[in-house]
Every structure is written in structure tokens, then in C-alpha cells.
Design a protein around this motif. Sequence first.
Motif, PDB file in Angstrom:
ATOM      1  N   TRP A 152       0.891  -0.977   0.148  1.00  0.00           N
ATOM      2  CA  TRP A 152       0.057   0.060  -0.040  1.00  0.00           C
ATOM      3  C   TRP A 152       0.791   1.605   0.285  1.00  0.00           C
ATOM      4  O   TRP A 152       2.474   1.333   1.137  1.00  0.00           O
ATOM      5  CB  TRP A 152      -0.906   0.179   1.124  1.00  0.00           C
ATOM      6  CG  TRP A 152      -1.896   0.664   1.562  1.00  0.00           C
ATOM      7  CD1 TRP A 152      -2.821   1.831   1.437  1.00  0.00           C
ATOM      8  CD2 TRP A 152      -2.797   0.604   0.846  1.00  0.00           C
ATOM      9  NE1 TRP A 152      -3.446   2.276   1.594  1.00  0.00           N
ATOM     10  CE2 TRP A 152      -4.705   0.916   0.683  1.00  0.00           C
ATOM     11  CE3 TRP A 152      -3.731  -1.045  -0.382  1.00  0.00           C
ATOM     12  CZ2 TRP A 152      -5.396   1.171   0.214  1.00  0.00           C
ATOM     13  CZ3 TRP A 152      -4.935  -0.828  -0.812  1.00  0.00           C
ATOM     14  CH2 TRP A 152      -5.948   0.155  -0.722  1.00  0.00           C
ATOM     15  N   ALA A 220       0.263   2.445  -7.017  1.00  0.00           N
ATOM     16  CA  ALA A 220      -0.897   2.388  -5.812  1.00  0.00           C
ATOM     17  C   ALA A 220      -2.246   3.092  -6.679  1.00  0.00           C
ATOM     18  O   ALA A 220      -3.348   3.002  -7.107  1.00  0.00           O
ATOM     19  CB  ALA A 220      -0.317   3.288  -4.782  1.00  0.00           C
ATOM     20  N   GLN A 223      -3.289   0.952  -9.983  1.00  0.00           N
ATOM     21  CA  GLN A 223      -3.834  -0.466  -9.423  1.00  0.00           C
ATOM     22  C   GLN A 223      -5.468   0.500  -8.572  1.00  0.00           C
ATOM     23  O   GLN A 223      -6.567  -0.552  -8.104  1.00  0.00           O
ATOM     24  CB  GLN A 223      -3.251  -0.892  -8.552  1.00  0.00           C
ATOM     25  CG  GLN A 223      -2.079  -1.911  -8.980  1.00  0.00           C
ATOM     26  CD  GLN A 223      -0.979  -2.110  -7.892  1.00  0.00           C
ATOM     27  OE1 GLN A 223      -1.246  -2.415  -6.353  1.00  0.00           O
ATOM     28  NE2 GLN A 223      -0.261  -3.161  -8.352  1.00  0.00           N
ATOM     29  N   LEU A 224      -5.532   1.544  -7.831  1.00  0.00           N
ATOM     30  CA  LEU A 224      -6.797   1.346  -7.095  1.00  0.00           C
ATOM     31  C   LEU A 224      -7.097   2.103  -8.128  1.00  0.00           C
ATOM     32  O   LEU A 224      -8.904   2.034  -8.217  1.00  0.00           O
ATOM     33  CB  LEU A 224      -6.174   3.026  -6.577  1.00  0.00           C
ATOM     34  CG  LEU A 224      -5.458   1.957  -5.123  1.00  0.00           C
ATOM     35  CD1 LEU A 224      -5.100   3.155  -3.960  1.00  0.00           C
ATOM     36  CD2 LEU A 224      -6.020   1.115  -3.759  1.00  0.00           C
ATOM     37  N   THR A 225      -7.202   2.590  -9.433  1.00  0.00           N
ATOM     38  CA  THR A 225      -8.068   3.278 -10.531  1.00  0.00           C
ATOM     39  C   THR A 225      -9.044   2.485 -10.747  1.00  0.00           C
ATOM     40  O   THR A 225      -9.760   1.761 -10.669  1.00  0.00           O
ATOM     41  CB  THR A 225      -7.561   4.295 -11.075  1.00  0.00           C
ATOM     42  OG1 THR A 225      -7.039   5.416 -10.481  1.00  0.00           O
ATOM     43  CG2 THR A 225      -8.108   4.938 -12.468  1.00  0.00           C
ATOM     44  N   TRP A 228     -10.902   0.371  -7.981  1.00  0.00           N
ATOM     45  CA  TRP A 228     -12.052   1.625  -7.181  1.00  0.00           C
ATOM     46  C   TRP A 228     -13.535   2.344  -9.001  1.00  0.00           C
ATOM     47  O   TRP A 228     -14.124   2.379  -8.710  1.00  0.00           O
ATOM     48  CB  TRP A 228     -11.918   2.243  -6.926  1.00  0.00           C
ATOM     49  CG  TRP A 228     -11.431   1.695  -5.435  1.00  0.00           C
ATOM     50  CD1 TRP A 228     -11.179   0.559  -5.239  1.00  0.00           C
ATOM     51  CD2 TRP A 228     -10.433   3.056  -4.411  1.00  0.00           C
ATOM     52  NE1 TRP A 228     -10.623   0.484  -3.975  1.00  0.00           N
ATOM     53  CE2 TRP A 228      -9.687   1.563  -3.474  1.00  0.00           C
ATOM     54  CE3 TRP A 228      -9.940   4.080  -4.180  1.00  0.00           C
ATOM     55  CZ2 TRP A 228      -9.401   2.358  -2.632  1.00  0.00           C
ATOM     56  CZ3 TRP A 228      -9.229   4.540  -3.350  1.00  0.00           C
ATOM     57  CH2 TRP A 228      -8.786   3.079  -2.656  1.00  0.00           C
ATOM     58  N   VAL A 234      -9.041   8.280  -6.099  1.00  0.00           N
ATOM     59  CA  VAL A 234      -8.459   8.025  -5.950  1.00  0.00           C
ATOM     60  C   VAL A 234      -7.334   8.894  -6.123  1.00  0.00           C
ATOM     61  O   VAL A 234      -6.746   8.972  -4.645  1.00  0.00           O
ATOM     62  CB  VAL A 234      -7.219   6.856  -7.171  1.00  0.00           C
ATOM     63  CG1 VAL A 234      -6.433   6.770  -6.965  1.00  0.00           C
ATOM     64  CG2 VAL A 234      -8.307   5.773  -7.227  1.00  0.00           C
ATOM     65  N   ARG A 237      -7.969  10.383  -2.612  1.00  0.00           N
ATOM     66  CA  ARG A 237      -7.115   9.381  -1.565  1.00  0.00           C
ATOM     67  C   ARG A 237      -5.820   9.904  -1.413  1.00  0.00           C
ATOM     68  O   ARG A 237      -5.429   9.599  -0.280  1.00  0.00           O
ATOM     69  CB  ARG A 237      -7.676   8.039  -1.564  1.00  0.00           C
ATOM     70  CG  ARG A 237      -8.890   7.450  -1.103  1.00  0.00           C
ATOM     71  CD  ARG A 237      -9.692   8.256   0.337  1.00  0.00           C
ATOM     72  NE  ARG A 237      -9.187   9.399   0.175  1.00  0.00           N
ATOM     73  CZ  ARG A 237      -9.238   9.596   1.823  1.00  0.00           C
ATOM     74  NH1 ARG A 237      -8.972   9.311   2.993  1.00  0.00           N
ATOM     75  NH2 ARG A 237      -9.499  11.642   2.153  1.00  0.00           N
TER      76      ARG A 237
END
Length: 292
Positions: A152, A220, A223-225, A228, A234, A237
Motif C-alpha cells: 500500500w 497505487a 491499481q486503485l483506479t 475502484w 483515487v 485519497r
Amino acid sequence: MTKILVIGATGSVGRHVVASLAEGGHAVRALVRDASKTQLPKGVEAVQGDLTEPDSLEPALAGGVEAVYLMWPGLPVQPRVVELIARHARRVVYLSADVADLADDEPAVIFHQEVERLIRQSDLGWTFVRAIDFAGNLLAWADQVREGVVRWPYGRARRSLVHERDIADVVVRALTEDGHEGAAYVVTGPESLSHAELAGIIGEELGVAVRWEELPPQTAREQLTAAWGNAAFVEARLRAWESFTREPERVTGTVQEVLGRPPRDVRSWVRDHAADFRWAGAEATAVSSGRP
């Protein structure tokens, strides 16, 4: 006896609100999308309705409802909802969010400010419970915890994550007691802990070895886009987490002041959700619970 309508009755906070109100002997109605598929505590009345169809709330509000718990799960703002609540009830407790770490033009800020504005302009007595990010968002790490490593970004970001039961307890007080009208309570956990510390605590409480691996922000972001599906969220955050490496997420005394006891800590939250970590993975977790 106060009759209370709970909107968001099956959510992570709402289900505890319903249970506490029922245990306290209050007359409780729960607004649900499908009454036939919803399990509620004994004595709680399930009424079918949907915030996307405001007039469907009319039957739930009729017949003496005096107070309403309102959780608005990121759906388009419908002024008609507030109008109907104000027509029937005298008090509303709105689960808002602490958006102090977000820019003024962020969607979450605009959303909550709009709902709060509608409520302020109504004739309702109101209380806003502005929750910091939920500890429940840690379930996004469940798959990685089982692998023994949490990857993370911003391991030094210090968070004050809050147990959903503390939020619910503050909500219940505001629904059932006088003296909370006009309050905007910012509810947090008892301390700021870094992302890396949080991963270690989860491992300790579950009895497994968990190490931290720093994920570069750009990796990150990608990956998070993808996970989510909301690039703006994103970015918000990532900016917030980066800021918490320099200035920890704030800790308030709200739980102590309102409930007369300290807030539950992250260790207690992990123990309460140990079973969830054994089966719930990132794909089953909405990482937006603290910011509807």
C-alpha cells in the motif's frame, strides 16, 4: 415513546443503530429496498423504499415518525427527500463525513455540503455526525493479509480510523436525547496510527505474520483506479494519505464527550471483524464507507 425511521438500516453503521434502538425499547422502522429479503431485530418494522424514488419514503415516514437517521450512500442528491422528512419528523441525524482533508471541489465535499445545506434550510432540528474514515476500509487489505504482506502507499501516513459502532452510538444518542440539536460532531478513533502500524496490528490480533511493503504512489494510482473505477476519488485519497505523512489525521474527543467513555481502538475493531478478514477480499469491500 419516540418512533424513529432508520434510512440506511442495513449499512455498516445503520445495522448497529437499528439494534441499539430496538434494545433500548424504541419504536423503530427500517427503510429497506426489499423487505422480504431483509433480516432485522425482533420488533423492528421493515418498510420498503428507495432514496432514488423520494415519494416511496412517504409510507415509511407516515404514522408518527418523530426522528430520522439519514445515511445517503453517494446517490444523486434529491431535495425532495429532505422535504418529506421535514414534513413528517422534527429531528434528523445525518451521517456526513469529515472532509477537512479534501479540496473544496472534490465530489465528496460538494455532496455532503449540499445535503447539509438542504437540512439546515429545512425546519428540522438536526445533528451532523461527521465520521472520519471507517476502520472497515481496512478490509480492503484482507487478501493481502492472508498472503502475509500488505502492499500500500504511504506507510507513514497516520490515520485515526473509527469503529462503526462508535459512530452508531453517537447517532443513537443524538436521535434519542435532547441537547444535540445544531451539533456537527467529528467522530474519530482514539489515536493516529500509521498505515504500516495498522497492518502490524491486524496481523498481531489475527495471530498471523504480516509485513509492510511500500507501494509507489504511481503504481497505487494505477491499481486503485482499476479496482475502484473512480480516478478522482483515487487522487483525493492519495493526496490525503500523503498529507498524513506530514500531519497526522486529527483525533477528536467527541466519543468521550458524547458517550462518556473512550472510543474503541483499532485492536478491538480487528477482533470484532476477525471472521471478515478470513473471507472478505478487496473486491467485496467498498472503500468509500467513510465518505458516502
